[in-house]
Design a protein around this motif. Sequence first.
Motif, PDB file in Angstrom:
ATOM      1  N   THR A 118     -12.896 -59.162   1.559  1.00  0.00           N
ATOM      2  CA  THR A 118     -12.793 -58.243   0.424  1.00  0.00           C
ATOM      3  C   THR A 118     -13.813 -57.136   0.640  1.00  0.00           C
ATOM      4  N   GLY A 119     -13.364 -55.893   0.547  1.00  0.00           N
ATOM      5  CA  GLY A 119     -14.316 -54.830   0.838  1.00  0.00           C
ATOM      6  C   GLY A 119     -14.044 -53.523   0.127  1.00  0.00           C
ATOM      7  N   VAL A 120     -15.099 -52.727   0.048  1.00  0.00           N
ATOM      8  CA  VAL A 120     -15.023 -51.314  -0.313  1.00  0.00           C
ATOM      9  C   VAL A 120     -15.241 -50.579   0.995  1.00  0.00           C
ATOM     10  N   LEU A 121     -14.170 -50.121   1.606  1.00  0.00           N
ATOM     11  CA  LEU A 121     -14.238 -49.656   2.987  1.00  0.00           C
ATOM     12  C   LEU A 121     -14.032 -48.156   3.144  1.00  0.00           C
ATOM     13  N   THR A 158     -13.588 -42.435  -1.558  1.00  0.00           N
ATOM     14  CA  THR A 158     -13.079 -42.908  -2.850  1.00  0.00           C
ATOM     15  C   THR A 158     -14.176 -43.576  -3.668  1.00  0.00           C
ATOM     16  N   ASN A 159     -15.098 -44.239  -2.992  1.00  0.00           N
ATOM     17  CA  ASN A 159     -16.190 -44.863  -3.734  1.00  0.00           C
ATOM     18  C   ASN A 159     -17.068 -43.812  -4.393  1.00  0.00           C
ATOM     19  N   TYR A 160     -17.300 -42.703  -3.681  1.00  0.00           N
ATOM     20  CA  TYR A 160     -18.085 -41.605  -4.256  1.00  0.00           C
ATOM     21  C   TYR A 160     -17.384 -41.027  -5.488  1.00  0.00           C
ATOM     22  N   ILE A 161     -16.078 -40.799  -5.371  1.00  0.00           N
ATOM     23  CA  ILE A 161     -15.323 -40.209  -6.479  1.00  0.00           C
ATOM     24  C   ILE A 161     -15.366 -41.117  -7.703  1.00  0.00           C
ATOM     25  N   LEU A 169     -12.101 -49.220  -5.246  1.00  0.00           N
ATOM     26  CA  LEU A 169     -10.889 -49.340  -4.444  1.00  0.00           C
ATOM     27  C   LEU A 169     -11.119 -50.487  -3.471  1.00  0.00           C
ATOM     28  N   LEU A 170     -10.532 -51.641  -3.779  1.00  0.00           N
ATOM     29  CA  LEU A 170     -10.783 -52.853  -3.005  1.00  0.00           C
ATOM     30  C   LEU A 170      -9.717 -53.063  -1.935  1.00  0.00           C
ATOM     31  N   CYS A 171     -10.178 -53.454  -0.761  1.00  0.00           N
ATOM     32  CA  CYS A 171      -9.305 -53.912   0.324  1.00  0.00           C
ATOM     33  C   CYS A 171      -9.404 -55.426   0.360  1.00  0.00           C
ATOM     34  N   GLU A 188      -3.880 -56.258   0.790  1.00  0.00           N
ATOM     35  CA  GLU A 188      -3.723 -55.379  -0.375  1.00  0.00           C
ATOM     36  C   GLU A 188      -4.830 -54.342  -0.422  1.00  0.00           C
ATOM     37  N   VAL A 189      -4.483 -53.182  -0.968  1.00  0.00           N
ATOM     38  CA  VAL A 189      -5.466 -52.148  -1.309  1.00  0.00           C
ATOM     39  C   VAL A 189      -5.110 -51.635  -2.694  1.00  0.00           C
TER      40      VAL A 189
END
Length: 339
Positions: A174-177, A181-184, A267-269, A281-282
């Motif tokens: 599970t990641g924020v990759l 998008t994380n910045y936004i 936004l998780l991967c 999934e994303v």
Amino acid sequence: MIKRVILAGFGNVGKEFVKLIDEKRLYIREKYDLDLILCGVLEKEGCIFEDGGIDTSYLINCPLGSQGVLKYTEHYKESYYNYPVLEGDILIECTQSNVKTGGPSINYIINSINRGMDIVMLSKGALATNFNQLMELAGKKDVKIKYSGATAAALPTMDLGVYSLAGAKIISITGVLNGTTNYILNRMFEENISFEQALKEAVEKGIAERENSMDIDGIDSASKILLLANSLMNSNYSLEDVVIKGIRDISKEDILEAKNENKVIKLLCKAYYKDEKLVLEVSPEKVHANSLLGSINGSNKGVVFNTDTMGEIYLIGGASNPRGAAAAALKDVINLCRK
């Protein structure tokens, strides 16, 4: 040990790679007994190649892309070729990612493998579209391929999975990759601004490209979790097998609702098993603000590996910029050459 390097793509990341070779040549030689010689640079409008090595100190002052290649040849006229010269030991592939066709990188990589060159990839297109083909060809030719920079830039997700988790079965990832998008999402949370405002700010600061659909529509994140799953969880998937939802539709109301629940939207991967089948999934999801993934701010990234014997392993940080990606490529080159 001398290794002759060919660079495909002189964009922001490619140029940073040239800078790193120029800056760190003596350090790498002293620490790793490795002399990296940049012999060629491939671009759309031609190639520069010098058997004894390109003048990197001059090249880093040239413009990006084909303009830079052509500018270099104004001073070094004999170095220009109107076709790709693949005469080296290692190909560094960092052309623009094309996850539909693989782009020109496919031919560069296949031709280099057939010549016995090892490969370091930063762009995701060739891997996302032709992963099995490239790995099979590399195996037949006894060629090594590394692509840690394609999975999360400077965050060493691939290294952790391959080396540090050897012998453990990875149950889920599970990641924020994606740092953009994380910045936004982080700016929307902090400043109560709209998605459009946060995206505009990210573009103005150079965090997001002007053509940013791969990021905000989740395609970049999907490509990364696909590569991790195929490499670390023995899957044989393509991008069509990933369920993908981006962040375009995230509203200020969605952010406020999460905030009232002491949560943030990320936004998780995900790669996990459901009924013994691997699911990729994303999608944007709420996570607790005080959790490790929830605490990843700005353009940082992070990943959680859940294993059968080593428990949960968290990895957070890593520069999300061209220099960080170039540093990941340099790391891969050094690890390819370790005795």
